[in-house]
Design a protein around this motif. Structure first.
Motif, mmCIF file in Angstrom:
data_model
loop_
_atom_site.group_PDB
_atom_site.id
_atom_site.type_symbol
_atom_site.label_atom_id
_atom_site.label_comp_id
_atom_site.label_asym_id
_atom_site.label_seq_id
_atom_site.Cartn_x
_atom_site.Cartn_y
_atom_site.Cartn_z
ATOM 1 N N THR A 1 -15.161 -3.536 -25.511
ATOM 2 C CA THR A 1 -14.858 -2.165 -25.928
ATOM 3 C C THR A 1 -13.534 -1.748 -25.294
ATOM 4 O O THR A 1 -13.379 -1.788 -24.075
ATOM 5 C CB THR A 1 -15.965 -1.186 -25.497
ATOM 6 O OG1 THR A 1 -17.196 -1.585 -26.086
ATOM 7 C CG2 THR A 1 -15.630 0.233 -25.939
ATOM 8 N N TYR A 2 -12.602 -1.326 -26.121
ATOM 9 C CA TYR A 2 -11.267 -0.984 -25.645
ATOM 10 C C TYR A 2 -11.085 0.526 -25.598
ATOM 11 O O TYR A 2 -11.554 1.257 -26.478
ATOM 12 C CB TYR A 2 -10.204 -1.617 -26.549
ATOM 13 C CG TYR A 2 -10.248 -3.136 -26.513
ATOM 14 C CD1 TYR A 2 -9.635 -3.844 -25.485
ATOM 15 C CD2 TYR A 2 -10.923 -3.848 -27.497
ATOM 16 C CE1 TYR A 2 -9.700 -5.236 -25.439
ATOM 17 C CE2 TYR A 2 -10.989 -5.235 -27.466
ATOM 18 C CZ TYR A 2 -10.373 -5.915 -26.427
ATOM 19 O OH TYR A 2 -10.433 -7.284 -26.383
ATOM 20 N N ALA A 3 -10.377 0.968 -24.558
ATOM 21 C CA ALA A 3 -10.094 2.398 -24.392
ATOM 22 C C ALA A 3 -8.802 2.764 -25.116
ATOM 23 O O ALA A 3 -8.037 1.901 -25.544
ATOM 24 C CB ALA A 3 -9.979 2.733 -22.906
ATOM 25 N N LEU A 4 -8.575 4.057 -25.230
ATOM 26 C CA LEU A 4 -7.332 4.548 -25.815
ATOM 27 C C LEU A 4 -6.147 4.022 -25.001
ATOM 28 O O LEU A 4 -6.121 4.150 -23.779
ATOM 29 C CB LEU A 4 -7.330 6.080 -25.820
ATOM 30 C CG LEU A 4 -6.047 6.763 -26.304
ATOM 31 C CD1 LEU A 4 -5.831 6.493 -27.787
ATOM 32 C CD2 LEU A 4 -6.112 8.276 -26.038
ATOM 33 N N GLY A 5 -5.187 3.406 -25.672
ATOM 34 C CA GLY A 5 -3.991 2.914 -25.003
ATOM 35 C C GLY A 5 -4.073 1.470 -24.534
ATOM 36 O O GLY A 5 -3.057 0.906 -24.104
ATOM 37 N N ASP A 6 -5.235 0.856 -24.605
ATOM 38 C CA ASP A 6 -5.355 -0.561 -24.239
ATOM 39 C C ASP A 6 -4.549 -1.416 -25.218
ATOM 40 O O ASP A 6 -4.500 -1.129 -26.422
ATOM 41 C CB ASP A 6 -6.816 -1.013 -24.267
ATOM 42 C CG ASP A 6 -7.584 -0.543 -23.042
ATOM 43 O OD1 ASP A 6 -6.950 -0.010 -22.110
ATOM 44 O OD2 ASP A 6 -8.820 -0.710 -23.025
ATOM 45 N N ARG A 7 -3.959 -2.459 -24.679
ATOM 46 C CA ARG A 7 -3.183 -3.365 -25.519
ATOM 47 C C ARG A 7 -3.792 -4.757 -25.518
ATOM 48 O O ARG A 7 -4.310 -5.215 -24.502
ATOM 49 C CB ARG A 7 -1.732 -3.438 -25.050
ATOM 50 C CG ARG A 7 -0.963 -2.138 -25.279
ATOM 51 C CD ARG A 7 0.509 -2.272 -24.944
ATOM 52 N NE ARG A 7 1.223 -1.046 -25.270
ATOM 53 C CZ ARG A 7 2.547 -0.894 -25.161
ATOM 54 N NH1 ARG A 7 3.292 -1.914 -24.724
ATOM 55 N NH2 ARG A 7 3.120 0.238 -25.489
ATOM 56 N N VAL A 8 -3.713 -5.409 -26.668
ATOM 57 C CA VAL A 8 -4.219 -6.771 -26.816
ATOM 58 C C VAL A 8 -3.198 -7.567 -27.632
ATOM 59 O O VAL A 8 -2.278 -7.013 -28.228
ATOM 60 C CB VAL A 8 -5.588 -6.801 -27.537
ATOM 61 C CG1 VAL A 8 -6.639 -6.050 -26.741
ATOM 62 C CG2 VAL A 8 -5.472 -6.241 -28.957
ATOM 63 N N ILE A 9 -3.408 -8.880 -27.640
ATOM 64 C CA ILE A 9 -2.596 -9.734 -28.501
ATOM 65 C C ILE A 9 -3.518 -10.493 -29.445
ATOM 66 O O ILE A 9 -4.715 -10.642 -29.186
ATOM 67 C CB ILE A 9 -1.738 -10.722 -27.696
ATOM 68 C CG1 ILE A 9 -2.625 -11.703 -26.910
ATOM 69 C CG2 ILE A 9 -0.788 -9.989 -26.770
ATOM 70 C CD1 ILE A 9 -1.846 -12.811 -26.230
ATOM 71 N N SER A 10 -2.944 -10.955 -30.545
ATOM 72 C CA SER A 10 -3.667 -11.798 -31.489
ATOM 73 C C SER A 10 -3.017 -13.168 -31.505
ATOM 74 O O SER A 10 -1.783 -13.272 -31.650
ATOM 75 C CB SER A 10 -3.643 -11.203 -32.900
ATOM 76 O OG SER A 10 -4.076 -12.161 -33.860
ATOM 77 N N LEU A 11 -3.813 -14.211 -31.363
ATOM 78 C CA LEU A 11 -3.292 -15.573 -31.436
ATOM 79 C C LEU A 11 -3.145 -16.040 -32.875
ATOM 80 O O LEU A 11 -2.686 -17.161 -33.111
ATOM 81 C CB LEU A 11 -4.217 -16.527 -30.667
ATOM 82 C CG LEU A 11 -4.369 -16.233 -29.169
ATOM 83 C CD1 LEU A 11 -5.212 -17.302 -28.511
ATOM 84 C CD2 LEU A 11 -3.002 -16.126 -28.484
ATOM 85 N N VAL A 12 -3.511 -15.168 -33.825
ATOM 86 C CA VAL A 12 -3.309 -15.464 -35.242
ATOM 87 C C VAL A 12 -1.927 -15.009 -35.681
ATOM 88 O O VAL A 12 -1.161 -15.769 -36.275
ATOM 89 C CB VAL A 12 -4.399 -14.788 -36.098
ATOM 90 C CG1 VAL A 12 -4.132 -15.025 -37.585
ATOM 91 C CG2 VAL A 12 -5.771 -15.305 -35.716
#
Length: 303
Positions: free
Chosen positions: A34-45
């Motif tokens: 579960t991600y909070a507002l402003g969290d950043r992630v990357i996609s390996l796709v």
């Protein structure tokens, strides 16, 4: 002086087989987190960075999301920044950057932009056999305009470099090493592809400065300057044998809508700044049945 353009080869997960830059800018998106507002992630796709725009963000794939849960920041991960059609988003690493690429098209040219490095090495391997190995020192003497600047002007390095003529056939492995010992090596964009000579550059070529900075005034009439960088507009008159007109038109059509590299080359003269990363903006080719045709090619660089 000849005018060259590189028909770019796509670089995807198929072609990019190795790099010393880890793809760890942010955590990889996980369907169970579960991600909070402003969290950043990357996609390996997609190899892009996404930012959560809502709290309680669970189970929403940023790649397929339409913007309700994730904002696509339009930034490639650091590992892939050298192939995202931008110079401003740079790949970086302490001391050196390495990329290993196996072309899926014939590739005899590489152009690197936004460099911070002292040297670039290109190695080509056919199976396990090293068949090409050249190192290019990037020292730039263009700032030397007097004896004073020769002795006291400091050391400058080229920000871009075009390399061609190596045997980069389909299936060969091309290893690129960008070296900056004791510093942070950087590269903004790398173009790999087939080099083509379009024609001979005639007198009257123009390189124009295009400012994207904002220039406004406040209520008291004072200037408000907001720096936003600049690009260039390159206008090149070319001489081409009329019998080669279909070849030139086909090449321009091939690179239409693609970010590519272009440059002037001569055995005896510099390129006079006719070198850049950009796209074809305009091309009209009048034909002269007498022998040679003269036409103007307009290109624009990207930030």
């Amino acid at each position: 002086m000849d005018f060259n353009i590189i028909a770019p080869m796509p670089v995807t997960d198929v072609e990019l087989v190795g790099s010393n830059i880890a793809e760890d800018d942010h955590p990889v998106w996980d369907v169970g987190v579960t991600y909070a507002l402003g969290d950043r992630v990357i996609s390996l796709v997609t190899h892009r960075i996404y930012e959560s725009v809502q709290p309680g963000n669970l189970g929403h794939d940023p790649v397929s999301d339409a913007g309700s849960w994730w904002l696509d920041l339009r930034l490639a991960t650091r590992r892939w920044s050298a192939f995202d059609n931008r110079r401003s988003n740079k790949a970086s690493r302490a001391d050196e950057i390495t990329y290993s690429i196996v072309p899926t098209r014939d590739c005899d040219a590489i152009s690197l932009f936004g460099l911070t490095a002292g040297a670039v090495q290109i190695e080509v391997r056919d199976g396990g056999t090293l068949i090409y190995d050249q190192t290019f020192v990037l020292a730039d003497t263009g700032h030397v305009v007097s004896m004073y600047t020769y002795f006291f002007g400091g050391i400058f390095y080229a920000r871009q470099k075009v390399l061609n003529g190596f045997p980069g056939y389909i299936g060969h492995q091309i290893d690129i090493t960008i070296s900056a010992p004791g510093a942070v090596a950087e590269v903004g964009h790398i173009v790999l592809g087939r080099n083509h000579i379009l024609g001979s550059i005639m007198d009257g070529a123009e390189v124009g400065h295009v400012s994207h900075s904002r220039k406004e005034f406040d209520q008291f009439g004072d200037e408000l300057l907001i720096k936003r960088g600049s690009t260039r507009k390159v206008t090149v008159p070319l001489r081409v044998p009329t019998v080669q007109a279909p070849r030139v038109m086909d090449l321009v059509a091939e690179v239409d809508g693609l970010v590519t590299a272009f440059y002037g080359s001569s055995e005896y003269a510099p390129n006079y700044g006719i070198e850049g990363l950009g796209f074809v903006d305009d091309h009209t080719q009048p034909l002269d049945a007498a022998g040679d045709s003269i036409f103007t090619l307009v290109l624009k660089t990207i930030k």
